[in-house]
Design a protein around this motif. Structure first.
Motif, PDB file in Angstrom:
ATOM      1  N   ALA A 116       7.017 -11.475   3.331  1.00  0.00           N
ATOM      2  CA  ALA A 116       6.887 -12.718   4.256  1.00  0.00           C
ATOM      3  C   ALA A 116       6.423 -12.009   5.552  1.00  0.00           C
ATOM      4  O   ALA A 116       6.589 -12.881   6.444  1.00  0.00           O
ATOM      5  CB  ALA A 116       7.935 -13.568   4.009  1.00  0.00           C
ATOM      6  N   SER A 117       6.634 -11.075   6.000  1.00  0.00           N
ATOM      7  CA  SER A 117       6.453 -10.672   7.259  1.00  0.00           C
ATOM      8  C   SER A 117       5.572  -9.229   7.582  1.00  0.00           C
ATOM      9  O   SER A 117       5.182  -9.120   8.766  1.00  0.00           O
ATOM     10  CB  SER A 117       7.709 -10.247   8.106  1.00  0.00           C
ATOM     11  N   ALA A 118       5.177  -8.470   6.563  1.00  0.00           N
ATOM     12  CA  ALA A 118       4.458  -7.409   6.763  1.00  0.00           C
ATOM     13  C   ALA A 118       3.078  -7.412   6.138  1.00  0.00           C
ATOM     14  O   ALA A 118       2.964  -7.202   4.857  1.00  0.00           O
ATOM     15  CB  ALA A 118       5.292  -6.153   6.186  1.00  0.00           C
ATOM     16  N   MET A 119       2.113  -7.683   6.770  1.00  0.00           N
ATOM     17  CA  MET A 119       0.862  -7.945   6.364  1.00  0.00           C
ATOM     18  C   MET A 119      -0.172  -6.535   6.653  1.00  0.00           C
ATOM     19  O   MET A 119      -0.415  -6.327   7.638  1.00  0.00           O
ATOM     20  CB  MET A 119       0.260  -8.997   7.166  1.00  0.00           C
ATOM     21  N   SER A 120      -0.541  -6.138   5.534  1.00  0.00           N
ATOM     22  CA  SER A 120      -1.295  -5.082   5.506  1.00  0.00           C
ATOM     23  C   SER A 120      -2.638  -5.131   4.578  1.00  0.00           C
ATOM     24  O   SER A 120      -2.330  -4.431   3.533  1.00  0.00           O
ATOM     25  CB  SER A 120      -0.759  -3.827   5.624  1.00  0.00           C
ATOM     26  N   PRO A 121      -3.661  -5.760   4.950  1.00  0.00           N
ATOM     27  CA  PRO A 121      -4.933  -5.876   3.950  1.00  0.00           C
ATOM     28  C   PRO A 121      -5.220  -4.367   3.124  1.00  0.00           C
ATOM     29  O   PRO A 121      -5.534  -4.200   2.012  1.00  0.00           O
ATOM     30  CB  PRO A 121      -6.147  -6.286   4.892  1.00  0.00           C
ATOM     31  N   GLU A 122      -5.249  -3.366   4.018  1.00  0.00           N
ATOM     32  CA  GLU A 122      -5.426  -1.980   3.681  1.00  0.00           C
ATOM     33  C   GLU A 122      -4.569  -1.673   2.423  1.00  0.00           C
ATOM     34  O   GLU A 122      -4.898  -1.155   1.582  1.00  0.00           O
ATOM     35  CB  GLU A 122      -5.344  -1.120   4.881  1.00  0.00           C
ATOM     36  N   TYR A 123      -3.269  -1.802   2.756  1.00  0.00           N
ATOM     37  CA  TYR A 123      -2.267  -1.420   1.785  1.00  0.00           C
ATOM     38  C   TYR A 123      -2.383  -2.359   0.616  1.00  0.00           C
ATOM     39  O   TYR A 123      -2.379  -1.763  -0.631  1.00  0.00           O
ATOM     40  CB  TYR A 123      -0.911  -1.570   2.295  1.00  0.00           C
ATOM     41  N   SER A 124      -2.751  -3.567   0.617  1.00  0.00           N
ATOM     42  CA  SER A 124      -2.892  -4.254  -0.381  1.00  0.00           C
ATOM     43  C   SER A 124      -4.159  -3.775  -1.277  1.00  0.00           C
ATOM     44  O   SER A 124      -4.001  -4.113  -2.506  1.00  0.00           O
ATOM     45  CB  SER A 124      -3.280  -6.019  -0.137  1.00  0.00           C
ATOM     46  N   ARG A 125      -5.031  -3.423  -0.770  1.00  0.00           N
ATOM     47  CA  ARG A 125      -6.258  -2.819  -1.539  1.00  0.00           C
ATOM     48  C   ARG A 125      -5.895  -1.757  -2.190  1.00  0.00           C
ATOM     49  O   ARG A 125      -6.218  -1.422  -3.493  1.00  0.00           O
ATOM     50  CB  ARG A 125      -7.268  -2.583  -0.529  1.00  0.00           C
ATOM     51  N   LYS A 126      -4.971  -0.916  -1.740  1.00  0.00           N
ATOM     52  CA  LYS A 126      -4.405   0.252  -2.610  1.00  0.00           C
ATOM     53  C   LYS A 126      -3.561   0.012  -3.546  1.00  0.00           C
ATOM     54  O   LYS A 126      -3.878   0.551  -4.732  1.00  0.00           O
ATOM     55  CB  LYS A 126      -3.654   1.256  -1.324  1.00  0.00           C
TER      56      LYS A 126
END
Ligand SMILES: Cc1cc2nc3c(=O)[nH]c(=O)nc-3n(C[C@H](O)[C@H](O)[C@H](O)COP(=O)(O)OP(=O)(O)OC[C@H]3O[C@@H](n4cnc5c(N)ncnc54)[C@H](O)[C@@H]3O)c2cc1C
Length: 386
Positions: free
Chosen positions: A45-55
């Motif tokens: 709920a606090s660590a947002m990283s679109p790049e990580y999500s894509r991985k």
């Protein structure tokens, strides 16, 4: 009164899930070692990283349980459990995809128009499309039936006006699954006249304003809609069926391991630091915490087993959320009591940050996704006490 109305079946992890766990751990260790992320408390709920999500999407770990025909991976709820559990335990930056993967995707697969579904689901699976939840409003929280943000019928669609509050992650999301009033309130049928819509957050008339929490972090928002046009085909399911959909969605929202693992990374890091020469008190506190967490995990895994067998474990999820979120508060308090300043100062810097963030974030755990008082009301009704 019978506690047997709650089911927590014993679950054996299949071999495929055991192997998957090793793969996920390897991925997380590599990511962390290469600076791909720094662990955070309450990461979902606090660590947002679109790049990580894509991985994560590239690894095939989003939309895991969804049918292959819709772009999902057709895997089991236990395999998904392993992935979510490991990501949380590592404090990985999973926030961007969390809501879409947990509840918006299943909602869209079940209730969206086929062409809308086919446009959104593969992007969620790829870690390229994120969703927020638009249920609460300035005057609506526990009592969701009092929603007043309105959708009025216009040519080809709907015109939306009103404000949603506490919308987690909306500032980084593509869509909001939004509960709206499509007919005037009726005191005799409070759950009618509500509908769910998929709202494109880039639409003209949408304004998203971040709200800083007690620690100064902005992870939730006020989302204002001013004459926002939503096409007819972005209504989810039938107009007027919003309440039933929201109830089903809340079961998914409450059922995952994030309800007891949000601060696990703090415990893990504290144990790493405290393991040399622990005092009797430290041993006792850590022993109690680990015993409780093991019990909660056993219950949480039972819920994954119920999802696997096709049940909707709303009551079990409410029970675990209530007990587990209270446990997380207790855990951080106890860790604080056994971590003197000199030990914190001598640690590598990660522990003080994790503990501080954990303590500042934990008050939200007994509110978000339904307050503990409201959950207790549901549990009491299930037990025939009210
Ligand atoms: C960190 C965080 C993230 C959130 N993210 C989202 C999000 O993404 N999307 C979204 O829509 N909402 C979100 N919320 C909102 C959350 O769902 C609401 O805060 C919650 O449902 C409670 O509503 P409220 O704050 O309006 O409190 P109220 O409903 O006004 O409750 C106030 C107090 O009264 C008690 N109470 C209310 N009704 C009853 C009852 N029937 N029986 C006993 N006690 C009762 C409550 O337990 C509480 O203590 C988030 C909240 C937080 C803290």
């Amino acid at each position: 009164m019978s506690a047997s109305r709650f089911r927590f079946p014993h679950v054996e992890m299949p071999e495929v899930a055991v192997q998957l766990r090793a793969e996920v751990r390897e991925f997380l260790a590599e990511e962390r070692a290469s600076g791909g992320f720094v662990p955070m408390a309450d990461c979902w709920a606090s660590a947002m990283s679109p790049e990580y999500s894509r991985k994560v999407g590239q690894r095939g770990w989003l939309g895991m349980t969804w049918d292959k025909q819709y772009g999902g991976h057709g895997r089991s709820f236990l395999e998904r459990y392993v992935v979510t559990e490991e990501m949380l335990a590592a404090g990985a930056p999973v926030m961007a995809h969390w809501i879409a993967d947990r509840q918006s995707g299943p909602q869209i697969i079940k209730n969206a128009q086929p062409h809308v579904r086919d446009q959104i689901i593969p992007r969620i699976v790829a870690g390229d499309c994120f969703c927020a939840i638009g249920m609460s409003e300035p005057n609506t929280g526990s009592d969701l039936a009092s929603v007043s943000t309105k959708a009025e019928k216009v040519e080809g669609g709907w015109r939306v006006n009103g404000t949603k509050l506490w919308s987690t992650g909306a500032h980084g999301c593509d869509y909001m699954i939004t509960l709206l009033r499509t007919a005037p309130p009726d005191a005799k049928a409070r759950h009618e006249g509500l509908s769910q819509f998929i709202i494109d957050l880039k639409s003209p008339g949408v304004q998203i304003r971040g709200i800083a929490d007690i620690g100064g972090q902005v992870h939730f928002n006020e989302t204002q809609f001013e004459d926002v046009f939503v096409p007819d085909d972005y209504v989810l399911g039938e107009v007027g069926q919003g309440w039933q959909m929201v109830v089903g969605e809340l079961a998914l929202e409450r059922s995952g391991p994030e309800r007891f693992l949000s601060s696990f990374i703090v415990l893990q890091e504290a144990m790493r630091v405290l393991v040399t020469n622990p005092s009797d008190k430290t041993r006792e506190v850590l022993g109690q915490l680990v015993a409780k967490i093991k019990t909660l995990r056993r219950m949480s895994l039972g819920i994954a087993g119920l999802l696997e067998e096709g049940s909707s474990p709303e009551m079990e999820a409410a029970l675990v959320k209530d007990v587990a979120t209270r446990f997380e508060r207790e855990m951080l308090e106890k860790l604080r009591s056994i971590l003197p300043a000199h030990i914190l100062a001598a640690s590598n810097g990660l522990l003080p940050t994790l503990l501080r963030e954990g303590i500042l974030r934990v008050p939200s755990s007994t509110l978000r996704g339904g307050t503990n008082e409201v959950l207790k009301g549901m549990i009491a009704r299930q037990l025939g006490m009210r």
